[in-house]
Design an enzyme around this catalytic site. Structure first.
Site, mmCIF file in Angstrom:
data_model
loop_
_atom_site.group_PDB
_atom_site.id
_atom_site.type_symbol
_atom_site.label_atom_id
_atom_site.label_comp_id
_atom_site.label_asym_id
_atom_site.label_seq_id
_atom_site.Cartn_x
_atom_site.Cartn_y
_atom_site.Cartn_z
ATOM 1 C CE LYS A 89 20.320 25.798 1.664
ATOM 2 N NZ LYS A 89 20.547 26.052 0.203
ATOM 3 C CE1 TYR A 138 25.891 25.227 -0.149
ATOM 4 C CE2 TYR A 138 25.544 27.391 0.821
ATOM 5 C CZ TYR A 138 25.073 26.136 0.498
ATOM 6 O OH TYR A 138 23.779 25.775 0.821
ATOM 7 C CG ASN A 198 17.525 25.741 -1.962
ATOM 8 O OD1 ASN A 198 17.972 26.180 -0.901
ATOM 9 N ND2 ASN A 198 18.290 25.296 -2.942
ATOM 10 C CG HIS A 233 23.055 21.894 2.986
ATOM 11 N ND1 HIS A 233 23.704 21.987 1.782
ATOM 12 C CD2 HIS A 233 23.845 21.101 3.777
ATOM 13 C CE1 HIS A 233 24.850 21.289 1.847
ATOM 14 N NE2 HIS A 233 24.952 20.748 3.044
ATOM 15 C CD GLU A 256 28.334 19.544 3.349
ATOM 16 O OE1 GLU A 256 27.235 19.154 3.812
ATOM 17 O OE2 GLU A 256 28.517 19.774 2.135
HETATM 18 O O1 CDP Z 1 21.885 22.695 -2.367
HETATM 19 P P1 CDP Z 1 22.243 21.763 -3.514
HETATM 20 O O2 CDP Z 1 23.287 20.752 -3.146
HETATM 21 O O3 CDP Z 1 21.010 21.163 -4.116
HETATM 22 O O4 CDP Z 1 22.870 22.685 -4.690
HETATM 23 P P2 CDP Z 1 24.366 23.248 -4.907
HETATM 24 O O5 CDP Z 1 24.602 23.252 -6.379
HETATM 25 O O6 CDP Z 1 25.353 22.559 -4.042
HETATM 26 O O7 CDP Z 1 24.244 24.777 -4.468
HETATM 27 C C1 CDP Z 1 24.249 25.134 -3.115
HETATM 28 C C2 CDP Z 1 23.247 26.252 -2.885
HETATM 29 O O8 CDP Z 1 23.676 27.437 -3.550
HETATM 30 C C3 CDP Z 1 21.855 25.974 -3.424
HETATM 31 O O9 CDP Z 1 21.064 25.185 -2.555
HETATM 32 C C4 CDP Z 1 21.310 27.380 -3.547
HETATM 33 O O10 CDP Z 1 20.931 27.892 -2.269
HETATM 34 C C5 CDP Z 1 22.558 28.138 -4.023
HETATM 35 N N1 CDP Z 1 22.610 28.227 -5.494
HETATM 36 C C6 CDP Z 1 21.995 29.310 -6.126
HETATM 37 O O11 CDP Z 1 21.390 30.149 -5.463
HETATM 38 N N2 CDP Z 1 22.024 29.418 -7.497
HETATM 39 C C7 CDP Z 1 22.663 28.488 -8.233
HETATM 40 N N3 CDP Z 1 22.689 28.617 -9.573
HETATM 41 C C8 CDP Z 1 23.310 27.409 -7.611
HETATM 42 C C9 CDP Z 1 23.254 27.304 -6.226
HETATM 43 MG MG MG Z 2 25.292 21.007 -2.622
#
Ligand code: CDP
Ligand code: MG
Length: 144
Positions: free
Chosen positions: A9, A49, A116, A119, A130
């Protein structure tokens, strides 16, 4: 052989972490199939997303993901989807275990915005979707 879609990212690219993260992927024995530096657009992020597109914080995610270039890629290997998710660690850096990429490199979100670093697709089906979204269907079909 299983494939997954991964991304470094904007915070990871800006902080010069590309080399270190690619080293972890190679050390794990995964094969780099595709690699490209890109800039995300609102259109592709809405699809990528889609499970978050109607959340109030989606604008913040969009702002974060378009704050600079990203490195996108496809890697392959046995159980690579789960394995890469394990290597990344938990979504929120404060929950990510030491030894994971997010646990070691991502910073605690002091302003509430999660940055973070990486991805990874969360299932084989998501990986196929994806990879097709970012690289086109032919990248999925080139699966060995
Ligand atoms: O990336 P990951 O699959 O671990 O998490 P996700 O639930 O699929 O969410 C995608 C991305 O959205 C996260 O990696 C964060 O960058 C963002 N996110 C966030 O900023 N705040 C949240 N409460 C949930 C997701
Ligand atoms: Mg995810």
């Amino acid at each position: 052989m299983e494939q997954t879609f991964f991304m470094i990212k904007p915070d990871g690219v800006e902080r010069r972490l590309i080399g270190e993260i690619l080293h972890l992927i190679e050390r794990r024995g995964f094969i780099l199939e595709r690699l490209e530096l890109r800039c995300a657009t609102p259109e592709i992020l809405k699809q990528h997303y889609s499970h978050l597109a109607d959340k109030p914080f989606f604008k913040d995610i969009e702002g974060y993901m378009m704050s600079g270039p990203i490195l996108i890629g496809v890697i392959s290997g046995p159980k690579v989807v789960k394995s890469w998710r394990n290597m990344m660690g938990a979504t929120n850096p404060v929950d990510a275990l030491p030894g994971t990429i997010r646990g070691d490199f991502a910073m605690a979100p002091i302003d509430g915005n999660i940055k973070n670093v990486v991805h990874g697709s969360d299932s084989v089906e998501a990986a196929q979707r994806e990879i097709a979204l970012w690289f086109g269907q032919s990248a999925v079909e080139s699966n060995r």
